[in-house]
Structure formats: C-alpha cells, structure tokens
Design a protein around this motif. Structure first.
Motif: not given
Length: 284
Positions: A218-221, A226-227, A232-234
């Motif tokens: 999420r930090k990289l995003a 990017r939000d 989504p993570i699968t």
C-alpha cells in the motif's frame, strides 16, 4: 472477502462444467485455471516450490477452453486465469481470447497474469528469461490498446503492429481486471505499473509473509500515485485455517483462493464443502 478455487484441469480431474456448477452451488466467487503449454524434457529450471515437478504441470489443459466451458455452465461464478503466461502467448491472439471469453461469460472474467518461472518453456516460445518482464509489460500494454481503441497500434522493443481493426471488445470497461502475480517487491511494482491488482502466493517461500507485506504494498501504491483501495489483493494457495483467513480479511485482502487437487468429484467435492463451511464460519 471473496473466495475462489484453483485447479489444474486435466483429463483425470473433475471437468470444468461439473466443478463450475459445484463451486457456484457452494457460493464460491471464482474459479481459477493456470497454464503451461508444455514442459521441456531438458528442463534445468528448479521448481519454485521445491522438489520434483508434479505431473499436473505436464498435463494441464488450455485455460481459455476450460474456463469457457465453466462460464457456459454457470451464471454468477467469475472465471479467471491463475495465471496466464503472457510471455508465451501472442498478444493479438490473446487479446481476442480474453475479450471473447468476456463476451461468453457476460463480463465475468478476471485476467490473472504472470511471466512464468520455467526458462526452457518460455525459450521454446521465443522469449528470453532475462527479458521476460519487459516482454510481459509490452504485451499487456499492447492488449490494452487492442481492447480500448477502435484502431489500435503499438510500437515497442518486443511488440510491434501498425493500426488494425479487431473485435470483440471486452464487456468489462475499460477491460477485464489485470491481476499481476509475483513476489514482493518486484511483482508489486509490476502490478502498480500496468495492473489492476496483485496476486501473491501464500505457499511460495520467495514471496515471504503476505500479511506482513501488505502495508508495504500500500505504501508503494501511494508513492506511485495510485489509490491502494482500487488495487485488490488476491492471495493464492491459502491454507484451510480459520484464524489465518480472518487475518487476511481484517487486513483488507479482497479474495483468497484455495488450491484443489486435479482429481475426480469423490476427492474434490469434500474439499469444497470444507472450504465453504470454513468461509461461513469466518463470516467472510
């Protein structure tokens, strides 16, 4: 949190029509089919999970054929490649296969992709191991152009074609979700660069602790502009562990995928019943 099941469809496994219906009856959200075109006899690349390469890797059917059969036999179940080895596929033909399956399924397709791990297999398709990730990016970008433009064209180092006309276009707009598999941090960066979500595997040692890496993803995003909420993570290869699944749910994982043995109904259906009951207990 959604839950799905992944299986290597073979001539000795439960067939996709039967399995698709069984999954939908048990309120699974998705069915995932992996692929390998072949396994070279001279293979030197080690199996990522260690040990001998299981027979199912030699025997697996084409995912677009099996998923089309499952889609035709169901009405709600999402069908997904888990994963499609895009570095071993022509992007123009693959773009048409993806869009066609999207039409057949009524927009229920998820495009899980990866570069693959078997150097000898991809070499037989003309892709060098050291350039596989650049090839993957260009082919995905080219397919997106095909899906979203009336007269697409693409000019890259590995993919080149002049303006063309090709239909159908995808039902899902702008195109089916592109879910990029791979280890952290490089797989995460690829998902952020040209994907719509990530797909780490819970049982591959190189991938590390998936739960512990989610804050880093999420930090990289955020750093990439990017939000994280739109990515989504699968998580693939999830164990039948209620506490672990609750932790995935609480951490914001969008979907967990259970692996099935390529076997007949007598062996597969009890596993589906266990997993379905587990998800009901978890309340996911």
């Amino acid at each position: 949190m959604d839950h799905g099941a992944a299986i290597f469809f073979t001539d000795y496994s439960m067939n996709p029509v039967e399995l698709g219906r069984a999954l939908e009856e048990r309120e699974f959200g998705s069915l995932w089919a992996p692929e390998h075109s072949h396994i070279p006899l001279s293979r030197r690349t080690p199996f990522p999970q260690g040990g001998d390469l299981p027979k199912k890797y030699y025997d697996v059917m084409d995912p677009f054929v099996t998923l089309a059969a499952a889609a035709a036999a169901t009405s709600r179940l999402q069908v997904a490649t888990g994963v499609c080895l895009v570095v071993q596929r022509d992007p123009i033909q693959t773009a048409k296969a993806v869009a066609s399956l999207g039409q057949v399924s009524g927009g229920r397709f998820l495009f899980g992709i990866g570069a693959g791990w078997n150097a000898e297999e991809m070499a037989d398709h003309g892709t060098e191991f050291k350039t596989r990730f650049q090839v993957m990016r260009e082919r995905v970008e080219a397919m997106k152009a095909i899906w979203t433009r009336s007269k697409p064209e693409y000019a890259g180092e590995f993919v080149n074609f002049p303006p063309m006309m090709t239909w159908p276009k995808p039902v899902q707009k702008p195109h089916p979700p592109v879910l990029v598999g791979g280890a952290f941090p490089h797989g995460a960066r690829r998902a952020l660069a040209f994907g719509d979500g990530g797909g780490p595997h819970a049982r591959r040692p190189a991938y590390g602790d998936v739960l512990g890496l989610l804050p880093d993803f999420r930090k990289l995003a955020t750093e990439a502009g990017r939000d994280p909420a739109t990515l989504p993570i699968t998580v693939f290869g999830v164990a039948e562990d209620a506490d672990l699944i609750k932790r995935y749910r609480d951490a914001g994982v969008a979907r967990v995928v259970f692996n099935l043995t390529p076997a007949g109904p007598d062996e597969v259906l009890p596993v589906l019943d266990r997993c379905a009951g587990l998800m009901r207990r978890v309340g996911a």
